[in-house]
Enzyme design. Structure first.
Site, PDB file in Angstrom:
ATOM      1  N   GLU A 137     -12.945   1.628  12.710  1.00  0.00           N
ATOM      2  CA  GLU A 137     -13.869   1.247  12.285  1.00  0.00           C
ATOM      3  C   GLU A 137     -14.239  -0.223  13.106  1.00  0.00           C
ATOM      4  OE1 GLU A 137     -16.480   2.309  10.133  1.00  0.00           O
ATOM      5  OE2 GLU A 137     -15.477   4.260   9.950  1.00  0.00           O
ATOM      6  N   TYR A 182     -15.950  -3.818   5.821  1.00  0.00           N
ATOM      7  CA  TYR A 182     -14.556  -3.353   5.862  1.00  0.00           C
ATOM      8  C   TYR A 182     -14.105  -3.283   7.521  1.00  0.00           C
ATOM      9  CZ  TYR A 182     -10.561   0.132   6.995  1.00  0.00           C
ATOM     10  OH  TYR A 182      -9.656   0.666   7.087  1.00  0.00           O
ATOM     11  N   SER A 187     -10.049  -0.115   1.316  1.00  0.00           N
ATOM     12  CA  SER A 187     -10.163   0.909   2.567  1.00  0.00           C
ATOM     13  C   SER A 187     -11.363   1.846   2.615  1.00  0.00           C
ATOM     14  CB  SER A 187      -8.965   1.552   2.990  1.00  0.00           C
ATOM     15  OG  SER A 187      -8.613   2.424   1.877  1.00  0.00           O
ATOM     16  N   SER A 196      -7.934  -0.484  12.414  1.00  0.00           N
ATOM     17  CA  SER A 196      -8.980   0.692  12.431  1.00  0.00           C
ATOM     18  C   SER A 196      -9.969   1.059  13.141  1.00  0.00           C
ATOM     19  CB  SER A 196      -9.499   0.728  10.798  1.00  0.00           C
ATOM     20  OG  SER A 196     -10.645   1.434  10.789  1.00  0.00           O
ATOM     21  N   GLN A 244      -2.195   6.935   0.797  1.00  0.00           N
ATOM     22  CA  GLN A 244      -1.794   8.269   1.531  1.00  0.00           C
ATOM     23  C   GLN A 244      -0.800   7.770   2.684  1.00  0.00           C
ATOM     24  OE1 GLN A 244      -4.704  11.070   4.074  1.00  0.00           O
ATOM     25  NE2 GLN A 244      -4.472   9.030   5.010  1.00  0.00           N
ATOM     26  N   LEU A 304      -0.229  -2.159   4.894  1.00  0.00           N
ATOM     27  CA  LEU A 304      -1.205  -0.906   4.697  1.00  0.00           C
ATOM     28  C   LEU A 304      -2.210  -1.139   3.615  1.00  0.00           C
ATOM     29  CD1 LEU A 304       1.234   2.009   5.252  1.00  0.00           C
ATOM     30  CD2 LEU A 304       0.401   0.491   6.912  1.00  0.00           C
ATOM     31  N   GLY A 351       0.823  -1.109  -0.043  1.00  0.00           N
ATOM     32  CA  GLY A 351       0.047  -0.167   0.081  1.00  0.00           C
ATOM     33  C   GLY A 351       0.841   1.065   0.121  1.00  0.00           C
ATOM     34  N   HIS A 403      -7.573   9.481  10.009  1.00  0.00           N
ATOM     35  CA  HIS A 403      -6.399  10.251   9.579  1.00  0.00           C
ATOM     36  C   HIS A 403      -6.410  10.829   8.032  1.00  0.00           C
ATOM     37  CE1 HIS A 403      -5.419   6.272   9.333  1.00  0.00           C
ATOM     38  NE2 HIS A 403      -4.236   6.449   8.526  1.00  0.00           N
ATOM     39  N   THR A 444       1.622   3.188  -2.414  1.00  0.00           N
ATOM     40  CA  THR A 444       1.222   4.278  -2.907  1.00  0.00           C
ATOM     41  C   THR A 444      -0.165   5.004  -2.619  1.00  0.00           C
ATOM     42  OG1 THR A 444      -0.678   3.011  -4.246  1.00  0.00           O
ATOM     43  CG2 THR A 444       1.538   3.109  -5.238  1.00  0.00           C
TER      44      THR A 444
END
Length: 326
Positions: free
Chosen positions: A132, A154, A89, A130, A15, A85, A11, A184, A13
C-alpha cells in the site's frame, strides 16, 4: 547444542503472527509474543488463531502505544530476533480514524526500534512494510526501487515505518529489514478484509445463511499470495549477512471481480445472483493496480511463492464452508 534462539513477535494474534509463530516453533525457536491485556482476558475470541500452539508460546502483555510497556517486554525477553507485525492494518478503517492509525503505526514502530537499540542492540529486526506504500503507481510491476505514493493513512504510516527502519539501520548500524509484502491471504484472514469478506459471504450464501453480499470496487487489481508462504520470507531476511529491504509478492495480478467469480463458482453459485455493489464501500482514494516483482528476494533469499491465486481462493472458501457447517 547451540543456544536456543529467542524471537519476539508483535501482532502474534494476527494472521501473519500466527503463521510465523508456527514456523519459528518448527525451527526450534523459543517464541514470545506481545499481546494486549484485553486479548489475554478474552482468549476465546482474540487468541483463536494461536489457540492450537498456546502451550508452546510465551505471551507478554504490552501495547505498541506505550514505550514503557515495550521496554518492559523487550527487557524481559532479550530477543535475538524481533518481528514487528502489529499495526492498525485495515485500510478502509484508516480513513475513518486516520489519527489513531498514524499514531499507533508510526509511534509503535519508533518505540520498538528505540527500545531494541537501547537494550538489545544485536537483535535482528523485521518491519512489516506494505505494498500500500506504492499507492498511485507510476510503473508496474513494483520493486524495491519503485517510488512510494501512498493513497491512505495506512499507506502513509507504513512509509514512515519503512523510513524509520532504514534510518535505524543506517544511523545506528542495526540489523533492520523492511519486508514490502503484497496482499497475502489465508483462512485466518480477518473478516473485515475483502478477501475473507468474499469467501465467508460465499460460504454463508451456499449454506442458506444470507441472501446477498455487498461489495465496493470490483475493478481494483491486487497481487494476492498466501500468508503461510510469506512468513518464511520474513525469517529468511533476518538470516542474511547484511540487512536489506525486499518485495515479497507473486508477480501476478487479479481483480476483485476475478476473486468473486472464482469464489462463487467454486461453491457452485453464480456471483451475479448475489453480489450488490455498494458505493459507500469505495475508498476515498483508490489504489487501482498493485503487482510485485520479487526477483531480488528470489536471487538473494532463495524465496519463491508456492501457492497462487486459484488455489488460495478455493482453500479459503473450503475452510469457511467447513467452519460454518461445524
Amino acid at each position: 547444542m547451540g543456544k536456543i534462539k529467542k524471537a519476539l513477535i508483535t501482532g502474534i494474534t494476527g494472521q501473519d503472527g500466527s503463521y510465523l509463530a508456527e514456523f519459528l516453533l518448527g525451527k526450534g525457536y523459543e517464541v514470545h509474543g506481545m499481546v494486549r491485556r484485553v486479548a489475554l482476558e478474552d482468549a476465546e475470541h482474540r487468541l483463536w488463531r494461536i489457540r492450537h500452539i498456546l502451550p508452546k508460546l510465551r505471551l507478554h502483555s504490552g501495547s505498541v502505544e506505550s514505550y514503557a510497556s515495550i521496554f518492559k517486554v523487550v527487557n524481559a525477553v532479550r530477543p535475538d530476533e524481533c518481528y514487528h507485525l502489529a499495526a492498525q492494518s485495515f485500510v478502509s478503517y484508516s480513513f475513518e480514524d486516520e489519527f489513531s492509525t498514524i499514531n499507533v503505526n508510526i509511534s509503535g514502530t519508533h518505540f520498538i526500534l528505540s527500545v531494541i537499540k537501547e537494550i538489545a542492540p544485536n537483535c535482528r529486526f523485521y518491519f512489516a512494510a506494505s505494498s500500500e506504500m506504492f499507492g498511485l503507481v507510476k510503473e508496474s510491476p513494483q520493486d524495491e526501487k519503485t517510488p512510494f505514493h501512498p493513497r491512505s493513512p495506512y499507506g502513509i504510516s507504513k512509509v514512515a515505518g519503512f523510513d524509520l527502519t532504514r534510518n535505524y539501520r543506517e544511523a545506528y548500524g542495526m540489523f533492520a529489514c523492511n519486508g514490502i509484502l503484497f496482499n497475502h491471504e489465508s483462512p485466518r484472514r480477518g473478516f473485515e478484509f475483502v478477501s475473507r469478506k468474499i469467501t465467508n459471504g460465499v460460504a454463508q450464501i451456499k449454506l442458506g445463511m444470507r441472501k446477498e453480499l455487498r461489495l465496493g470496487n470490483l475493478e481494483a487489481k491486487r497481487d494476492w499470495g498466501y500468508a503461510g508462504d510469506y512468513v518464511k520470507a520474513m525469517w529468511l531476511m533476518l538470516k542474511q549477512d547484511k540487512p536489506d529491504d525486499y518485495v515479497i509478492a507473486t508477480n501476478r495480478t487479479h481483480s476483485v471481480r476475478e476473486f468473486v467469480e472464482l469464489a462463487f463458482s467454486h461453491a457452485g453459485l453464480r456471483w451475479k445472483d448475489y453480489v450488490v455493489i455498494d458505493k459507500d464501500l469505495y475508498r476515498p482514494s483508490e489504489v487501482h493496480v498493485l503487482k510485485g516483482d520479487y526477483s531480488k528476494a528470489g536471487k538473494r533469499l532463495g524465496w519463491k511463492p508456492k501457492i497462487f491465486f486459484e488455489e488460495l481462493v478455493k482453500m479459503m472458501v473450503d475452510s469457511d464452508l467447513k467452519r460454518l457447517k461445524r
